[in-house]
Enzyme design. Structure first.
Site, mmCIF file in Angstrom:
data_model
loop_
_atom_site.group_PDB
_atom_site.id
_atom_site.type_symbol
_atom_site.label_atom_id
_atom_site.label_comp_id
_atom_site.label_asym_id
_atom_site.label_seq_id
_atom_site.Cartn_x
_atom_site.Cartn_y
_atom_site.Cartn_z
ATOM 1 N N ASP A 16 0.817 -1.196 -0.006
ATOM 2 C CA ASP A 16 -0.011 0.043 0.071
ATOM 3 C C ASP A 16 0.948 1.239 -0.041
ATOM 4 O O ASP A 16 1.863 1.215 0.509
ATOM 5 C CB ASP A 16 -0.968 0.074 1.334
ATOM 6 C CG ASP A 16 -1.986 0.864 0.994
ATOM 7 O OD1 ASP A 16 -3.199 0.089 0.813
ATOM 8 O OD2 ASP A 16 -2.063 2.010 0.813
ATOM 9 N N PHE A 37 -16.880 -12.043 -3.917
ATOM 10 C CA PHE A 37 -18.230 -11.895 -3.431
ATOM 11 C C PHE A 37 -18.412 -11.998 -2.081
ATOM 12 O O PHE A 37 -19.273 -12.370 -1.275
ATOM 13 C CB PHE A 37 -19.165 -12.976 -4.218
ATOM 14 C CG PHE A 37 -18.862 -13.059 -5.534
ATOM 15 C CD1 PHE A 37 -19.893 -12.233 -6.481
ATOM 16 C CD2 PHE A 37 -18.140 -13.903 -6.261
ATOM 17 C CE1 PHE A 37 -19.840 -12.322 -7.750
ATOM 18 C CE2 PHE A 37 -17.893 -14.035 -7.944
ATOM 19 C CZ PHE A 37 -18.779 -13.045 -8.491
ATOM 20 N N CYS A 61 -20.815 -1.311 -1.795
ATOM 21 C CA CYS A 61 -20.974 -2.172 -2.867
ATOM 22 C C CYS A 61 -22.194 -1.724 -3.526
ATOM 23 O O CYS A 61 -22.425 -1.446 -5.113
ATOM 24 C CB CYS A 61 -20.876 -3.505 -2.801
ATOM 25 S SG CYS A 61 -19.367 -3.780 -1.802
ATOM 26 N N LYS A 89 -24.735 -2.102 8.230
ATOM 27 C CA LYS A 89 -25.178 -3.625 8.709
ATOM 28 C C LYS A 89 -24.546 -3.890 9.801
ATOM 29 O O LYS A 89 -23.495 -3.193 10.174
ATOM 30 C CB LYS A 89 -24.993 -4.598 7.386
ATOM 31 C CG LYS A 89 -23.479 -4.718 6.927
ATOM 32 C CD LYS A 89 -23.368 -5.419 5.894
ATOM 33 C CE LYS A 89 -22.794 -7.074 6.159
ATOM 34 N NZ LYS A 89 -22.483 -7.788 5.142
ATOM 35 N N LYS A 106 -19.581 -9.881 -11.753
ATOM 36 C CA LYS A 106 -19.672 -9.316 -10.372
ATOM 37 C C LYS A 106 -20.854 -8.214 -10.328
ATOM 38 O O LYS A 106 -21.415 -8.069 -9.254
ATOM 39 C CB LYS A 106 -18.531 -8.348 -10.207
ATOM 40 C CG LYS A 106 -18.250 -7.553 -9.096
ATOM 41 C CD LYS A 106 -18.370 -8.247 -7.685
ATOM 42 C CE LYS A 106 -18.676 -7.303 -6.662
ATOM 43 N NZ LYS A 106 -17.949 -7.561 -5.544
HETATM 44 C C1 UGA Z 1 -22.324 -7.124 -0.886
HETATM 45 C C2 UGA Z 1 -22.586 -8.525 -1.452
HETATM 46 O O1 UGA Z 1 -23.548 -9.103 -0.648
HETATM 47 C C3 UGA Z 1 -21.261 -9.492 -1.743
HETATM 48 O O2 UGA Z 1 -21.704 -10.583 -2.301
HETATM 49 C C4 UGA Z 1 -20.349 -8.432 -2.540
HETATM 50 O O3 UGA Z 1 -19.108 -9.294 -2.543
HETATM 51 C C5 UGA Z 1 -20.077 -6.930 -2.021
HETATM 52 O O4 UGA Z 1 -21.408 -6.461 -1.932
HETATM 53 C C6 UGA Z 1 -19.078 -6.480 -2.606
HETATM 54 O O5 UGA Z 1 -19.680 -6.006 -3.643
HETATM 55 O O6 UGA Z 1 -17.996 -6.359 -2.231
HETATM 56 P P1 UGA Z 1 -21.911 -5.955 1.545
HETATM 57 O O7 UGA Z 1 -22.176 -4.816 0.903
HETATM 58 O O8 UGA Z 1 -20.762 -6.404 2.623
HETATM 59 O O9 UGA Z 1 -22.000 -7.354 0.571
HETATM 60 O O10 UGA Z 1 -23.308 -6.203 2.420
HETATM 61 P P2 UGA Z 1 -24.720 -7.175 2.248
HETATM 62 O O11 UGA Z 1 -24.862 -8.249 3.230
HETATM 63 O O12 UGA Z 1 -24.868 -7.733 0.868
HETATM 64 O O13 UGA Z 1 -25.775 -5.997 2.731
HETATM 65 C C7 UGA Z 1 -25.799 -4.891 1.652
HETATM 66 C C8 UGA Z 1 -27.035 -3.995 2.260
HETATM 67 O O14 UGA Z 1 -28.107 -4.676 2.054
HETATM 68 C C9 UGA Z 1 -27.196 -3.875 3.789
HETATM 69 O O15 UGA Z 1 -27.396 -2.414 4.145
HETATM 70 C C10 UGA Z 1 -28.114 -4.451 4.366
HETATM 71 O O16 UGA Z 1 -28.792 -4.111 5.562
HETATM 72 C C11 UGA Z 1 -29.012 -4.433 3.252
HETATM 73 N N1 UGA Z 1 -29.944 -5.798 3.122
HETATM 74 C C12 UGA Z 1 -29.344 -7.063 2.742
HETATM 75 C C13 UGA Z 1 -31.295 -5.716 3.351
HETATM 76 O O17 UGA Z 1 -31.746 -4.788 3.582
HETATM 77 N N2 UGA Z 1 -32.031 -6.916 3.379
HETATM 78 C C14 UGA Z 1 -31.496 -7.984 3.141
HETATM 79 O O18 UGA Z 1 -32.442 -9.168 3.004
HETATM 80 C C15 UGA Z 1 -30.397 -8.293 2.696
#
Ligand code: UGA
Length: 436
Positions: A30, A153, A264, A325, A208
């Site tokens: 980095d 992912f 993301c 989250k 992706k």
């Molecule tokens: C997301 C994807 O789930 C990963 O697979 C991906 O690798 C990642 O983006 C990325 O591109 O790096 P992440 O952003 O860490 O992961 O979090 P998620 O668990 O997907 O949640 C995203 C948002 O959706 C949060 O605000 C969560 O509260 C919301 N969410 C999720 C809901 O409101 N309802 C659900 O049923 C699920």
């Protein structure tokens, strides 16, 4: 296998550490000297469960190193992963800013020695790996290399287990030699019979965006259905369970809430929309999901206002959870970052708590919010409590203790954590999302 990881952000750090855990020799590079010094001392810049232990273990066992010296790290590597940031461009047009990717490509090019696979790990628009290839070729015509795309992912908060037990690994390569190097890197997963999907480079890059866009659509869909449920007196939790049992729909990502956030979905949906526009195609479904997500946050503000009797002015609102989250300290595009400033602007007083995100929250939320030590302090003299993020710490609160501290026992559960009947029996005026 000798691997160099360029970028020690979320993806680079988790991926580099997990590759070291697979038994490879990993050097993480980095430019930010301070960050590298801290990593060398075992100080992890992000909160990700289990990451500190793995970094320590692999550093102690000599498989994981941190350095600012790209010139020394690249020549010895058989694979160089680019995991630098691809933020939305500062122009605010939704395009991904690829400056860091191309800068990394130029720097890597100069130091390549022997056959090397240069792998894009960052989330990038289709065509980026070809650009990386072109830049390297122009900068160093003698270089012996192939490019590949290997999207990640990982979910924040569950990144280590997602890495170690992925649903699949996607590898976009076009030469057999590069394919063999990547196969060797992911060997422990092959042995665990993880599906490995080999594709063209463009397919891997688009996969992706398609995966994240689909998940965003799913969330926006259930959020809109939650609104319908409220209008017709139906229960979205039961509905989601029932539709999710259909294998074609699937039960995951059908939890309504205050809208999706994070680093993301908001960024990648916009980048996909721009990419598609450039090619004269359409992703109307994704556009609608983005619009619905903004509307969902606005809807939550209205819900809070209604529960406060029509105005938030002068009212004290206790907020449980700030991050986008649970199990992360990440505040990027968190629903709280839209909802709380709107409440403040209308004259509300906010008392907020988050188990890990308060330091980050202080940096990105407006001043005037009081940060407190726990949920019960957030409830002190509150006219309502808003459960914004479903941290485990908030799942079994002592309801009596909570209520006794509040001015008025109003509980707004934006994650449907609590049972409405139980809350009512405990003396709360309760509302969730998508169930009356
Ligand atoms: C997301 C994807 O789930 C990963 O697979 C991906 O690798 C990642 O983006 C990325 O591109 O790096 P992440 O952003 O860490 O992961 O979090 P998620 O668990 O997907 O949640 C995203 C948002 O959706 C949060 O605000 C969560 O509260 C919301 N969410 C999720 C809901 O409101 N309802 C659900 O049923 C699920």
């Amino acid at each position: 296998m000798n691997i160099t990881m360029i970028g020690t952000g979320y993806v680079g750090l988790v991926t580099g550490t997990c590759f070291a855990e697979f038994g490879h020799l990993v050097t993480c590079v980095d430019k930010i000297a301070d960050k590298i010094t801290r990593l060398q001392e075992g100080i992890i810049p992000i909160y990700e469960p289990g990451l500190d232990v793995l970094v320590q273990k692999n550093t102690d066992e000599g498989r994981l190193r941190f350095t600012t010296d790209l010139a020394a790290a690249v020549p010895e590597a058989e694979a160089v992963f680019i995991a630098v940031g691809t933020p939305s461009s500062r122009r605010g047009d939704g395009y991904a800013d690829l400056t860091y990717i191309y800068e990394a490509a130029r720097e890597i090019a100069v130091h390549l020695q022997g056959y090397t696979v240069v792998v894009d790990k960052s989330t990038v628009p289709v065509g980026t790996a070809r650009q990386v290839e072109r830049i390297i070729r122009e900068t160093n015509p003698q270089a012996d290399f192939d490019v590949a795309s290997n999207p990640e992912f990982l979910r924040e908060g569950a990144a280590i287990s997602d890495f170690m037990r992925p649903d699949r690994v996607v590898i976009g390569v076009e030469s057999e030699k590069a394919g063999q190097v990547l196969q060797e890197i992911y060997k422990p997963l092959y042995l665990r019979e993880t599906p490995i999907v080999s594709t063209t480079i463009e397919t891997a890059e688009l996969t992706k965006y398609a995966a994240n866009a689909f998940l965003a659509v799913k969330i926006s869909f259930i959020n809109e259905i939650a609104g319908v449920c409220e209008a017709v007196n139906a229960n979205v939790v039961d509905l989601a369970r029932a539709i999710g049992m259909d294998g074609r729909i699937g039960s995951k990502f059908l939890h309504p809430g205050p809208g999706y956030g994070g680093s993301c979905f908001p960024k990648d949906t916009l980048a996909l929309m721009r990419l598609v526009q450039e090619h004269g195609e359409n992703v109307r479904v994704v556009e609608a999901a983005v619009e619905a997500n903004a509307a969902q946050k606005a809807r939550m503000i209205r819900k809070i206002r209604e529960m406060l009797g029509g105005s938030e002015a002068g009212k004290t609102i206790g907020v449980l959870g700030l991050t986008f989250k649970p199990e992360t300290d990440d505040m990027r595009d968190a629903p709280a970052a839209t909802i709380l400033p709107a409440l403040l602007e209308k004259g509300a007083k906010l008392r907020a708590h988050d188990p890990k995100g308060m330091e980050e929250a202080k940096k990105c939320l407006p001043g005037g919010i009081e940060y407190v030590k726990n949920a019960y302090e957030a409830a002190e003299d509150a006219d309502c409590l808003v459960l914004m993020t479903e941290w485990n710490q908030y799942r079994a609160l002592d309801l009596e203790r909570l209520k006794s501290r509040m001015r008025s026992p109003v509980f707004i559960d934006l994650r449907n954590v609590y049972d409405p009947q139980r809350m009512q029996a405990a003396g709360f005026v309760y509302t969730g999302v998508g169930r009356k």
